[in-house]
Motif scaffolding. Sequence first.
Motif, PDB file in Angstrom:
ATOM      1  N   GLU A   1       3.575   6.262  -9.008  1.00 41.33           N
ATOM      2  CA  GLU A   1       2.382   6.471  -9.815  1.00 41.33           C
ATOM      3  C   GLU A   1       1.912   5.160 -10.445  1.00 41.33           C
ATOM      4  O   GLU A   1       2.634   4.540 -11.229  1.00 41.33           O
TER       5      GLU A   1
ATOM      6  N   LEU B   1       2.195   1.740  -3.476  1.00 44.42           N
ATOM      7  CA  LEU B   1       1.179   2.259  -4.391  1.00 44.42           C
ATOM      8  C   LEU B   1       0.907   3.746  -4.188  1.00 44.42           C
ATOM      9  O   LEU B   1       0.522   4.433  -5.127  1.00 44.42           O
ATOM     10  N   THR B   2       1.118   4.233  -2.979  1.00 42.04           N
ATOM     11  CA  THR B   2       0.904   5.661  -2.741  1.00 42.04           C
ATOM     12  C   THR B   2       2.165   6.479  -3.024  1.00 42.04           C
ATOM     13  O   THR B   2       2.070   7.675  -3.261  1.00 42.04           O
ATOM     14  N   SER B   3       3.326   5.837  -3.029  1.00 43.90           N
ATOM     15  CA  SER B   3       4.571   6.584  -3.239  1.00 43.90           C
ATOM     16  C   SER B   3       4.957   6.687  -4.712  1.00 43.90           C
ATOM     17  O   SER B   3       5.743   7.548  -5.079  1.00 43.90           O
TER      18      SER B   3
ATOM     19  N   HIS C   1      -5.792  -0.500  -8.692  1.00 45.67           N
ATOM     20  CA  HIS C   1      -6.736  -0.288  -7.609  1.00 45.67           C
ATOM     21  C   HIS C   1      -6.569  -1.409  -6.587  1.00 45.67           C
ATOM     22  O   HIS C   1      -6.118  -2.499  -6.926  1.00 45.67           O
TER      23      HIS C   1
ATOM     24  N   LEU D   1       0.836  -1.208   0.000  1.00 42.75           N
ATOM     25  CA  LEU D   1       0.000   0.000   0.000  1.00 42.75           C
ATOM     26  C   LEU D   1       0.868   1.254   0.000  1.00 42.75           C
ATOM     27  O   LEU D   1       0.553   2.232  -0.685  1.00 42.75           O
ATOM     28  N   GLU D   2       1.958   1.217   0.741  1.00 46.40           N
ATOM     29  CA  GLU D   2       2.895   2.342   0.755  1.00 46.40           C
ATOM     30  C   GLU D   2       3.525   2.530  -0.626  1.00 46.40           C
ATOM     31  O   GLU D   2       3.667   3.657  -1.113  1.00 46.40           O
TER      32      GLU D   2
END
Length: 139
Positions: free
Chosen positions: A96, A92-94, A101, A89-90
Amino acid sequence: TSVTNTTQETVAYYLKQKLPQVCVVSVGLFDAAVEPPVHVFVSNMDRYLRLLQRTCGHVVWISIPAVVEDESIPQFQNCQLQTWNRAVLELLTSKEYPNVHVIDVWEKSMTTNHIGFLGMESSFYATLSRLILTIMVDT
């Protein structure tokens, strides 16, 4: 194969021939059997998701579910699986990933009756299936 070097590349090569709108993947649970360090697991996930996002309209990653811990199978520990989920999850947020999803099943899998140490009761999968179908219809 003669075209690809890894299982991930083979999957991406196959999907490239089909060009699916939505690819649903659940990666991680069986990686626990070889117990890679978190950074290796995350690097593999990064590579796999990048391969998939080039061949699929949308990629849906189903997070790693909780298991019923069993002392005879020490590599399947919820604390490790949760660490891997958080690391992905980290990731995917750090970086692009515009068409990737996540369906985070961790909390639901913690409160769902298990069948064996890996499987869930059928209502868990029925709910997940409806959610995935909704995503596919909306895309």
